[in-house]
Scaffold this motif. Structure first.
Motif, PDB file in Angstrom:
ATOM      1  N   LEU A   1      76.653 -18.257 -19.503  1.00 32.08           N
ATOM      2  CA  LEU A   1      76.721 -16.917 -18.902  1.00 32.08           C
ATOM      3  C   LEU A   1      77.847 -16.061 -19.457  1.00 32.08           C
ATOM      4  CD1 LEU A   1      76.029 -17.751 -15.139  1.00 32.08           C
ATOM      5  CD2 LEU A   1      74.395 -17.219 -16.960  1.00 32.08           C
ATOM      6  N   GLU A   2      78.698 -16.626 -20.309  1.00 33.24           N
ATOM      7  CA  GLU A   2      79.825 -15.887 -20.892  1.00 33.24           C
ATOM      8  C   GLU A   2      80.696 -15.262 -19.790  1.00 33.24           C
ATOM      9  OE1 GLU A   2      78.147 -14.328 -25.104  1.00 33.24           O
ATOM     10  OE2 GLU A   2      77.295 -13.313 -23.356  1.00 33.24           O
ATOM     11  N   LEU A   3      81.022 -16.044 -18.787  1.00 32.60           N
ATOM     12  CA  LEU A   3      81.751 -15.526 -17.640  1.00 32.60           C
ATOM     13  C   LEU A   3      83.151 -15.069 -18.034  1.00 32.60           C
ATOM     14  CD1 LEU A   3      80.627 -18.292 -15.154  1.00 32.60           C
ATOM     15  CD2 LEU A   3      79.908 -15.900 -15.099  1.00 32.60           C
ATOM     16  N   ALA A   4      83.511 -13.869 -17.577  1.00 30.29           N
ATOM     17  CA  ALA A   4      84.836 -13.302 -17.814  1.00 30.29           C
ATOM     18  C   ALA A   4      85.196 -12.468 -16.590  1.00 30.29           C
ATOM     19  CB  ALA A   4      84.833 -12.461 -19.087  1.00 30.29           C
ATOM     20  N   TYR A   5      86.282 -11.727 -16.664  1.00 29.94           N
ATOM     21  CA  TYR A   5      86.725 -10.935 -15.516  1.00 29.94           C
ATOM     22  C   TYR A   5      85.634  -9.960 -15.084  1.00 29.94           C
ATOM     23  CZ  TYR A   5      89.220  -7.336 -12.878  1.00 29.94           C
ATOM     24  OH  TYR A   5      89.599  -6.422 -11.920  1.00 29.94           O
ATOM     25  N   ARG A   6      85.065 -10.196 -13.902  1.00 32.16           N
ATOM     26  CA  ARG A   6      84.012  -9.387 -13.287  1.00 32.16           C
ATOM     27  C   ARG A   6      82.835  -9.168 -14.234  1.00 32.16           C
ATOM     28  NH1 ARG A   6      87.164 -10.928 -10.406  1.00 32.16           N
ATOM     29  NH2 ARG A   6      88.253  -9.891  -8.706  1.00 32.16           N
ATOM     30  N   TYR A   7      82.520 -10.200 -15.002  1.00 30.40           N
ATOM     31  CA  TYR A   7      81.447 -10.046 -16.002  1.00 30.40           C
ATOM     32  C   TYR A   7      80.687 -11.344 -16.186  1.00 30.40           C
ATOM     33  CZ  TYR A   7      79.089  -9.663 -20.488  1.00 30.40           C
ATOM     34  OH  TYR A   7      78.135  -9.683 -21.471  1.00 30.40           O
ATOM     35  N   SER A   8      79.386 -11.207 -16.419  1.00 29.19           N
ATOM     36  CA  SER A   8      78.541 -12.241 -17.002  1.00 29.19           C
ATOM     37  C   SER A   8      77.515 -11.525 -17.864  1.00 29.19           C
ATOM     38  CB  SER A   8      77.839 -13.069 -15.925  1.00 29.19           C
ATOM     39  OG  SER A   8      76.742 -12.336 -15.392  1.00 29.19           O
ATOM     40  N   ASN A   9      76.816 -12.274 -18.709  1.00 27.89           N
ATOM     41  CA  ASN A   9      75.798 -11.613 -19.527  1.00 27.89           C
ATOM     42  C   ASN A   9      74.510 -11.339 -18.755  1.00 27.89           C
ATOM     43  OD1 ASN A   9      74.524 -14.164 -19.494  1.00 27.89           O
ATOM     44  ND2 ASN A   9      75.326 -14.710 -21.514  1.00 27.89           N
ATOM     45  N   LEU A  10      74.529 -11.579 -17.439  1.00 29.67           N
ATOM     46  CA  LEU A  10      73.438 -11.153 -16.560  1.00 29.67           C
ATOM     47  C   LEU A  10      73.666  -9.745 -16.030  1.00 29.67           C
ATOM     48  CD1 LEU A  10      73.148 -14.395 -14.392  1.00 29.67           C
ATOM     49  CD2 LEU A  10      71.607 -13.701 -16.241  1.00 29.67           C
TER      50      LEU A  10
ATOM     51  N   GLY B   1      83.234  -2.791  -1.426  1.00 24.65           N
ATOM     52  CA  GLY B   1      84.420  -3.574  -1.763  1.00 24.65           C
ATOM     53  C   GLY B   1      85.279  -2.818  -2.757  1.00 24.65           C
ATOM     54  N   SER B   2      85.978  -3.537  -3.605  1.00 18.86           N
ATOM     55  CA  SER B   2      86.810  -2.896  -4.628  1.00 18.86           C
ATOM     56  C   SER B   2      85.908  -2.134  -5.584  1.00 18.86           C
ATOM     57  CB  SER B   2      87.625  -3.949  -5.377  1.00 18.86           C
ATOM     58  OG  SER B   2      88.531  -4.593  -4.504  1.00 18.86           O
ATOM     59  N   PHE B   3      86.086  -0.818  -5.655  1.00 17.78           N
ATOM     60  CA  PHE B   3      85.115   0.027  -6.356  1.00 17.78           C
ATOM     61  C   PHE B   3      85.333   0.049  -7.860  1.00 17.78           C
ATOM     62  CE2 PHE B   3      82.854   3.820  -7.636  1.00 17.78           C
ATOM     63  CZ  PHE B   3      81.724   3.790  -6.835  1.00 17.78           C
ATOM     64  N   PHE B   4      86.587  -0.042  -8.296  1.00 16.97           N
ATOM     65  CA  PHE B   4      86.903  -0.039  -9.720  1.00 16.97           C
ATOM     66  C   PHE B   4      87.522  -1.375 -10.112  1.00 16.97           C
ATOM     67  CE2 PHE B   4      87.223   4.493  -8.542  1.00 16.97           C
ATOM     68  CZ  PHE B   4      86.371   5.061  -9.475  1.00 16.97           C
ATOM     69  N   THR B   5      87.190  -1.839 -11.298  1.00 15.61           N
ATOM     70  CA  THR B   5      87.835  -3.049 -11.802  1.00 15.61           C
ATOM     71  C   THR B   5      89.245  -2.711 -12.285  1.00 15.61           C
ATOM     72  OG1 THR B   5      86.915  -2.692 -14.008  1.00 15.61           O
ATOM     73  CG2 THR B   5      85.670  -4.101 -12.507  1.00 15.61           C
ATOM     74  N   ASN B   6      90.114  -3.708 -12.246  1.00 13.44           N
ATOM     75  CA  ASN B   6      91.455  -3.524 -12.792  1.00 13.44           C
ATOM     76  C   ASN B   6      91.344  -3.378 -14.305  1.00 13.44           C
ATOM     77  OD1 ASN B   6      92.865  -3.749 -10.311  1.00 13.44           O
ATOM     78  ND2 ASN B   6      92.751  -5.973 -10.428  1.00 13.44           N
ATOM     79  N   PRO B   7      91.867  -2.296 -14.883  1.00 13.67           N
ATOM     80  CA  PRO B   7      91.680  -2.063 -16.323  1.00 13.67           C
ATOM     81  C   PRO B   7      92.528  -3.012 -17.169  1.00 13.67           C
ATOM     82  CG  PRO B   7      93.109  -0.382 -15.391  1.00 13.67           C
ATOM     83  CD  PRO B   7      92.599  -1.190 -14.228  1.00 13.67           C
TER      84      PRO B   7
END
Length: 366
Positions: free
Chosen positions: A171-180, A248-254
C-alpha cells in the motif's frame, strides 16, 4: 442499464437493502452533502462485493461510505450511488491478531482490543469512522499510525472484480497516505492487524502522553488519556456539540524543505518575536521538516472559533485544525472557509496546506 433494472438486480443480492431517502448529510460527520441516486446498504462483505461489481459493470459512479468521517460532499442531486458498508464483524485472536470487517466502527475495534489487553491501537482511540477507512489514509494520532500494526487488507480490485488479501507493504503507506487514497482502484473489505499481548501500549511518542521517550504503559490507561485529550479538542463525536460536526483534522501537517521551515521561523520571529519563533513545532520527516498546520493557522490570523459566532461554518472553538458545521451550514460555507484559511496561511508563510478529507463533487480549488 436503466435505474429500474439496476435496482432490481441489486435488490436480488442477499443482505442488501436499497434506501432512496438518505442523503450524504445523514451519512457524514460534517452533516453536509446532497442526495445520491440511491444508497445500497450492505450488511455483509459478500453483499458489498457483489453490489460494487454490479454497479461497476453498469458504469455507474459510486461512493463507498463507512463512517463518513473524512468526506466533503457537494450539495444537490448527485449522479452517484452510495454503497454503505455495514459489515461489522471483528475477531480477536489470542496471539494478538485482529481481523475487522470494513464497516466495523473503528473505536469499537480499539475498545475491544484494549479490553483484551492488546497493545498497539490505544493511541488511535476516539477517532470516528469505520475500520475500512483507516488503511486508506494511514490514520494516525498521538505518535501512532495504523501502518505500525497493519499486516494485510482484503481488497476488491475494481479493474477486474477480484478479491484477495494484499500485504500492508503493497500500500506504500506514508504520512496520511496510501496508494488507495483518491484513486478508487480498490475497496477495502477487511483488515488484519498484529498487536502485542502483554497489556502494554505501543512505545509512546506524543509529549502529552509520554513520560520518558519510548515508555510503554497499560493500554487502558493510555486509552483514557487519549480520549480525554480528544474530548478537550472536540474530536470525539457528540451530536449536541457542534465542535464535533467536523471531518477531524482538516489539513495535514505540511512537510517542507528545511530552508522553507527556516524562512517560516524567521517570519514568525519578525512578526511575533524570538520567543514564539523558538517554540515553533518542527520535526524531522521524510522529505524535509514537518510543521504544525494548526500552529500556522493560528499565527496566520485564524484563531479558534473563527470567523465569529454567527457564521454557519467556523473553526472549532476547541481546536484550530477542525472546520465545523455549526448546525445550518451548507457545503459551500465550509469550502469558502477552507479556501480562506489555506490562502491566508500561504500568503503569510508561503506554505500551502493540503486538505485531508476526500472531496466529492466539489474542490477547494474550484
Amino acid at each position: 442499464m436503466t435505474e429500474s433494472s439496476l435496482t432490481q438486480k441489486l435488490s436480488e443480492i442477499p443482505d442488501t437493502a436499497l434506501d432512496h431517502d438518505v442523503s450524504l448529510a445523514d451519512l457524514t460527520t460534517l452533516r453536509l452533502g446532497g442526495r445520491p441516486r440511491f444508497t445500497v446498504r450492505c450488511a455483509t462483505t459478500a453483499a458489498a462485493v457483489e453490489a460494487i461489481r454490479v454497479l461497476d459493470r453498469a458504469g455507474q459512479g459510486i461512493l463507498v461510505v463507512g463512517g463518513g468521517s473524512n468526506l466533503v460532499v457537494a450539495e444537490g442531486d448527485l449522479d452517484l450511488v452510495v454503497v454503505l458498508l455495514e459489515n461489522d464483524g471483528v475477531s480477536y485472536g489470542q496471539d494478538g491478531l485482529i481481523e475487522a470487517e470494513a464497516g466495523a466502527v473503528w473505536d469499537d475495534v480499539v475498545a475491544g482490543s484494549v479490553e483484551r489487553g492488546l497493545g498497539g491501537l490505544e493511541c488511535l482511540s476516539g477517532i470516528p469512522g469505520s475500520a475500512g477507512a483507516t488503511p486508506v489514509q494511514n490514520v494516525g494520532a498521538y505518535g501512532a499510525e495504523v501502518a505500525e500494526t497493519l499486516t494485510e487488507v482484503l481488497l476488491l480490485d475494481r479493474t477486474d472484480g477480484s478479491v484477495s488479501w494484499a500485504p500492508a507493504s503493497s500500500l506504500e503507506l506514508a504520512y496520511r497516505y496510501s496508494n488507495l487514497k483518491f484513486t478508487g482502484r480498490a475497496v477495502v473489505l477487511a483488515l488484519r492487524m498484529q498487536l502485542s499481548t502483554d497489556g502494554l501500549s505501543t512505545p509512546l511518542r506524543f509529549g502529552q502522553l509520554a513520560g520518558e521517550a519510548g515508555q510503554r504503559r497499560p493500554v487502558a490507561q493510555v486509552r483514557e488519556e487519549v480520549l480525554a485529550l480528544r474530548r478537550g479538542k472536540g474530536m470525539v463525536l457528540d451530536d449536541a456539540d457542534h465542535d464535533t460536526w467536523s471531518a477531524g483534522s482538516f489539513f495535514t501537517n505540511p512537510v517542507v524543505d528545511p530552508a522553507v521551515a527556516d524562512e517560516v521561523q524567521s517570519r514568525v520571529r519578525e512578526t511575533r518575536g524570538a520567543e514564539d519563533a523558538e517554540r515553533m513545532p518542527r520535526w524531522p520527516a521524510d522529505g524535509g521538516d514537518k510543521l504544525s498546520a494548526a500552529w500556522l493557522i493560528e499565527r496566520a490570523g485564524f484563531p479558534r472559533g473563527y470567523p465569529d459566532e454567527g457564521a454557519r461554518a467556523r473553526l472549532s472553538t476547541k481546536h484550530t485544525l477542525a472546520l465545523t458545521n455549526r448546525g445550518s451550514a451548507v457545503t459551500g460555507d465550509l469550502v469558502a472557509l477552507a479556501r480562506e484559511v489555506r490562502d491566508g496561511v500561504r500568503a503569510e508563510f508561503g506554505v500551502t496546506l493540503v486538505p485531508e478529507p476526500v472531496w466529492i463533487g466539489v474542490s477547494i480549488d474550484a
